[in-house]
Design a protein around this motif. Structure first.
Motif, mmCIF file in Angstrom:
data_model
loop_
_atom_site.group_PDB
_atom_site.id
_atom_site.type_symbol
_atom_site.label_atom_id
_atom_site.label_comp_id
_atom_site.label_asym_id
_atom_site.label_seq_id
_atom_site.Cartn_x
_atom_site.Cartn_y
_atom_site.Cartn_z
ATOM 1 N N ALA A 99 6.878 -9.811 -7.979
ATOM 2 C CA ALA A 99 7.102 -9.925 -9.418
ATOM 3 C C ALA A 99 5.874 -10.494 -10.135
ATOM 4 C CB ALA A 99 8.330 -10.785 -9.680
ATOM 5 N N GLY A 100 4.782 -10.699 -9.390
ATOM 6 C CA GLY A 100 3.553 -11.210 -10.012
ATOM 7 C C GLY A 100 3.649 -12.683 -10.371
ATOM 8 N N ASP A 103 0.842 -1.203 0.000
ATOM 9 C CA ASP A 103 0.000 0.000 0.000
ATOM 10 C C ASP A 103 0.874 1.249 0.000
ATOM 11 O OD1 ASP A 103 -2.515 -0.991 -0.246
ATOM 12 O OD2 ASP A 103 -2.947 -1.085 1.904
ATOM 13 N N ASP A 104 1.909 1.183 0.803
ATOM 14 C CA ASP A 104 2.827 2.295 0.912
ATOM 15 C C ASP A 104 3.494 2.576 -0.439
ATOM 16 O OD1 ASP A 104 4.253 4.179 2.199
ATOM 17 O OD2 ASP A 104 5.796 2.832 2.986
ATOM 18 N N ILE A 105 3.949 1.517 -1.087
ATOM 19 C CA ILE A 105 4.631 1.675 -2.377
ATOM 20 C C ILE A 105 3.659 2.191 -3.439
ATOM 21 C CG2 ILE A 105 5.689 0.375 -4.266
ATOM 22 C CD1 ILE A 105 7.017 -1.364 -2.113
ATOM 23 N N ALA A 106 2.439 1.663 -3.396
ATOM 24 C CA ALA A 106 1.441 2.109 -4.384
ATOM 25 C C ALA A 106 1.168 3.598 -4.233
ATOM 26 C CB ALA A 106 0.152 1.306 -4.218
ATOM 27 N N ALA A 107 1.257 4.092 -2.992
ATOM 28 C CA ALA A 107 0.923 5.498 -2.740
ATOM 29 C C ALA A 107 2.124 6.415 -2.935
ATOM 30 C CB ALA A 107 0.396 5.643 -1.310
ATOM 31 N N THR A 108 3.286 5.831 -3.220
ATOM 32 C CA THR A 108 4.502 6.640 -3.387
ATOM 33 C C THR A 108 4.808 6.784 -4.863
ATOM 34 O OG1 THR A 108 5.332 5.583 -1.398
ATOM 35 C CG2 THR A 108 6.949 6.757 -2.721
ATOM 36 N N PRO A 109 4.679 7.971 -5.434
ATOM 37 C CA PRO A 109 4.915 8.069 -6.877
ATOM 38 C C PRO A 109 6.405 7.985 -7.249
ATOM 39 C CG PRO A 109 4.009 10.137 -5.987
ATOM 40 C CD PRO A 109 4.211 9.224 -4.838
ATOM 41 N N ALA A 110 7.290 8.524 -6.412
ATOM 42 C CA ALA A 110 8.708 8.592 -6.810
ATOM 43 C C ALA A 110 9.338 7.207 -6.809
ATOM 44 C CB ALA A 110 9.460 9.508 -5.856
ATOM 45 N N LYS A 111 9.991 6.889 -7.929
ATOM 46 C CA LYS A 111 10.563 5.549 -8.059
ATOM 47 C C LYS A 111 11.661 5.291 -7.033
ATOM 48 C CE LYS A 111 9.488 4.870 -12.838
ATOM 49 N NZ LYS A 111 9.923 5.119 -14.184
ATOM 50 N N THR A 112 12.507 6.295 -6.787
ATOM 51 C CA THR A 112 13.605 6.065 -5.840
ATOM 52 C C THR A 112 13.057 5.751 -4.452
ATOM 53 O OG1 THR A 112 13.715 8.442 -5.670
ATOM 54 C CG2 THR A 112 15.462 7.376 -6.928
ATOM 55 N N LEU A 113 11.970 6.434 -4.093
ATOM 56 C CA LEU A 113 11.373 6.162 -2.771
ATOM 57 C C LEU A 113 10.750 4.777 -2.717
ATOM 58 C CD1 LEU A 113 9.686 9.489 -1.655
ATOM 59 C CD2 LEU A 113 11.635 8.302 -0.635
ATOM 60 N N GLY A 151 2.536 -0.495 -9.293
ATOM 61 C CA GLY A 151 3.522 0.320 -9.997
ATOM 62 C C GLY A 151 4.955 -0.118 -9.751
ATOM 63 N N LEU A 152 5.162 -1.419 -9.626
ATOM 64 C CA LEU A 152 6.522 -1.931 -9.418
ATOM 65 C C LEU A 152 6.915 -2.782 -10.613
ATOM 66 C CD1 LEU A 152 7.300 -3.550 -5.969
ATOM 67 C CD2 LEU A 152 8.377 -1.574 -7.018
ATOM 68 N N ARG A 153 7.660 -2.198 -11.509
ATOM 69 C CA ARG A 153 8.123 -3.028 -12.615
ATOM 70 C C ARG A 153 9.309 -3.855 -12.139
ATOM 71 N NH1 ARG A 153 10.491 -0.376 -15.834
ATOM 72 N NH2 ARG A 153 10.157 1.679 -14.942
ATOM 73 N N GLU A 154 9.635 -4.873 -12.942
ATOM 74 C CA GLU A 154 10.701 -5.769 -12.511
ATOM 75 C C GLU A 154 12.006 -5.019 -12.247
ATOM 76 O OE1 GLU A 154 10.677 -9.654 -14.292
ATOM 77 O OE2 GLU A 154 12.861 -9.582 -14.406
ATOM 78 N N GLY A 155 12.277 -3.995 -13.056
ATOM 79 C CA GLY A 155 13.511 -3.219 -12.898
ATOM 80 C C GLY A 155 13.622 -2.626 -11.498
ATOM 81 N N LEU A 156 12.493 -2.187 -10.950
ATOM 82 C CA LEU A 156 12.526 -1.578 -9.624
ATOM 83 C C LEU A 156 12.747 -2.641 -8.546
ATOM 84 C CD1 LEU A 156 9.706 1.138 -9.812
ATOM 85 C CD2 LEU A 156 12.129 1.320 -10.321
ATOM 86 N N ILE A 157 12.208 -3.811 -8.765
ATOM 87 C CA ILE A 157 12.430 -4.887 -7.785
ATOM 88 C C ILE A 157 13.916 -5.259 -7.788
ATOM 89 C CG2 ILE A 157 11.730 -7.200 -7.041
ATOM 90 C CD1 ILE A 157 9.154 -6.848 -8.615
ATOM 91 N N VAL A 158 14.482 -5.332 -8.985
ATOM 92 C CA VAL A 158 15.919 -5.617 -9.106
ATOM 93 C C VAL A 158 16.715 -4.565 -8.330
ATOM 94 C CG1 VAL A 158 17.850 -5.543 -10.753
ATOM 95 C CG2 VAL A 158 15.819 -6.904 -11.272
#
Ligand code: AMP
Length: 557
Positions: free
Chosen positions: A44-45, A9-19, A164-171
């Motif tokens: 990763a779904g 929920d926290d990540i979904a509500a955070t628009p900035a990718k770095t955050l 809003g978490l693409r694989e690149g961000l998980i990496v």
């Protein structure tokens, strides 16, 4: 799973990718080994790990039935929750009742526990009746202590988190959490194909153990189906090449120091079934190739059923080898010498393939043609006819600048198969869509007639795509005004009036629908305003198409 839900929920509500990456890194750093592996898979779904070809077979109906049994929401409440959120997981979180939530004795559900339950579910696909799956989902819901936990458990079961978490961000988050380089994590992800396993290796400081190596199969890159004869919107922009789609067995060839091995899509070593291919491959320098094994005599492709005779036959006798000669058609190159080239664009991988592999009767480089986007529909039709004339199944379109993405079914590879014909069906129930279609009724369940003189409607499938946004927006108020009865699940039954023409890849016998059949990859070709429910196709038409397909495809379905 409470911490998982809070973090998501926290990540979904955070628009900035770095955050997003920082929050995720903090969370995964706090996890023990088994939870870590499970959590990263979920993010990763992939509820089951990337190489796992099994299916959970959990859909909205099963989840809503489980939720009904547990919390007894009214139909109106359920529909309203669904409409307000546009997401089944979020909708279920709204109908959760307190008593189950506050039970002192409730077991807590850890990510690792949940992963074990998912594994059990997948171990009995199809065979585990819907009822059993409902019970498992009910058990999982009951173990949740918080409504948001219910939301995420449902999202994972349905295979999509949408935060809003693409694989690149998980990496990046795995790298940040465990002090590794993102590029090292990405390379390991390519080799292992399973981000969960990669996160665990990063935590245990053994990423190198996941390096790509000869002799260890990589995940196979997969293709997305596209309707033949459509407008090919998918290829707008970018450069594409076209290859025949071979109807054989996908295989990965590892050639190292004059020895060759072949791996199947399920990562099994199938070398001993194809000794003549091993001989031909072993004459090459060190390479890893992706390709298709086909049955072929004197350059003519044999139907798939011939190849079936060779499947699983270890050390086939000469007689069988003469009867069903095979060839390996290589269409990609993943490594040459000590250079792993998955990150390089397809165009250069193809060049390397041509430089390092030579054609022999048993080993061929798949021919390809460049596709001019402007000339696409006409050029595709011509190439398609030529591919069919060569005995191949259809076409593959591939973006020339795409990397090789192991284990992924993406938009870089598109597959075009011939349709079997289409069926005119009537829409009998509708559902609210997802994402940008969350406020329109875009998902249609459709049916055929029992027979010309029996108007009973038999559901045969459900389609999500095909109509334009305008058509869907116009139909939504019509459907709302023509609802019938109370909804049985989150699908709203509607008056059977709207006729749609449905295209599909394959018809299968199935217990899923009352018609006894199911369509694979159904898509709506067009609305048939000119037809009424009395004019739609009948069960006999479906049976006829089914038989036609069996004849054409041999035993290959
Ligand atoms: P799918 O597995 O559903 O993504 O469909 C793609 C399948 O088509 C692959 O698994 C291959 O077995 C097969 N195939 C046939 N020809 C090609 C080709 N030229 N490129 C990639 N895949 C191909």
């Amino acid at each position: 799973m409470i911490a998982f839900a809070r973090t998501c929920d926290d990540i979904a509500a955070t628009p900035a990718k770095t955050l997003k990456v920082e929050r995720l890194a903090d969370y995964i750093r706090s996890l023990g080994a088994e939870d870590l592996r499970a959590v990263v898979r979920f993010l990763a779904g992939r509820p089951l790990g990337a190489h796992d070809e099994r299916k959970l077979a959990i859909g909205g109906r099963i989840l809503t039935t489980a939720a009904r049994r547990l919390w007894h929401p009214s139909d109106e409440e359920l529909s309203a929750a669904y409409r307000a959120t546009g997401d089944l997981g979020d909708a279920l979180a709204r109908i959760v009742r307190a008593p189950q939530m506050s039970s002192l004795f409730a077991e807590t559900l850890t990510p690792a526990d949940f992963a074990t339950i998912l594994d059990e579910l997948a171990a009995a696909p199809g065979k585990a009746a819907g009822r059993r799956r409902e019970l498992v989902c009910e058990r999982v819901f009951r173990a949740c202590r918080d409504p948001r936990e219910v939301a995420y458990v449902a999202k994972i079961l349905l295979g999509e988190l949408r935060i809003g978490l693409r694989e690149g961000l998980i990496v990046d988050a795995v790298a940040l959490a465990f002090g590794e380089d993102s590029s090292a994590v990405r390379r390991a992800a390519m080799a292992a194909g399973d981000l969960g396993a990669v996160a665990l290796a990063a935590a245990e400081k053994r990423l190198e153990s996941l390096a790509i190596t000869y002799g260890k199969p990589l995940g196979f890159m997969l293709a997305t189906p596209v309707a033949f004869g459509s407008s090919y919107r998918e290829i707008a922009g970018g450069e594409w090449l076209v290859e025949d789609k071979y109807d054989g067995i996908r295989a990965q060839a590892h050639v190292r120091a004059g020895r060759a091995r072949l791996f199947s899509r399920t990562m099994r070593d199938i070398s001993r079934a194809f000794p003549e291919l091993i001989d031909a491959l072993a004459r090459n320098s060190d390479v890893i190739l992706d390709g298709e094994i086909v049955a072929r005599r004197d350059g003519v492709v044999l139907p798939f059923r011939y190849l079936q005779a060779r499947l699983g036959r270890i050390d086939p006798p000469l007689e069988l080898r003469t009867d069903v000669p095979v060839a390996f058609v290589a269409f990609d190159l993943l490594a040459v010498g000590d250079r792993f080239v998955l990150d390089e664009p397809l165009g250069s991988r193809r060049r390397l393939l041509a430089e390092h592999v030579s054609n022999t009767p048993a080993l061929e480089i798949a021919p390809w043609a460049a596709l001019e986007a402007e000339a696409a529909p006409g050029a595709i039709a011509t190439l398609f006819a030529a591919a069919r004339a060569r005995g191949n199944e259809g076409l593959m379109l591939k973006r020339t600048d795409s990397p090789y993405a192991p284990g992924r079914r993406g938009k870089w590879w598109l597959k075009l198969k011939r349709e079997l014909g289409t069926l005119d069906c009537v829409v009998i129930a509708v559902e609210w869509g997802h994402g940008k279609r969350r406020n329109v009724l875009s998902d249609y369940t459709f049916a055929v007639r029992r027979s010309a003189d029996d108007a009973e409607l038999l559901p045969i499938g459900k389609a999500y795509s095909g109509l334009t946004d305008v058509e869907i927006a116009e139909l939504t108020p019509w459907f709302l005004a023509h609802r019938t009865g109370t909804p049985g699940s989150h699908a709203l039954p509607v008056e059977p009036t709207i006729v749609v023409e449905i295209a599909f890849d394959i018809i299968q016998k199935s217990k899923l629908h009352r018609s006894g059949f199911a369509l694979r990859f159904p898509r709506i070709v067009r609305l048939r305003h000119d037809k009424t429910a009395a004019d739609i196709n009948t069960l006999a038409d479906v049976e006829h198409l089914y038989r036609e397909m069996l004849e054409r495809e041999g035993v290959h379905i």
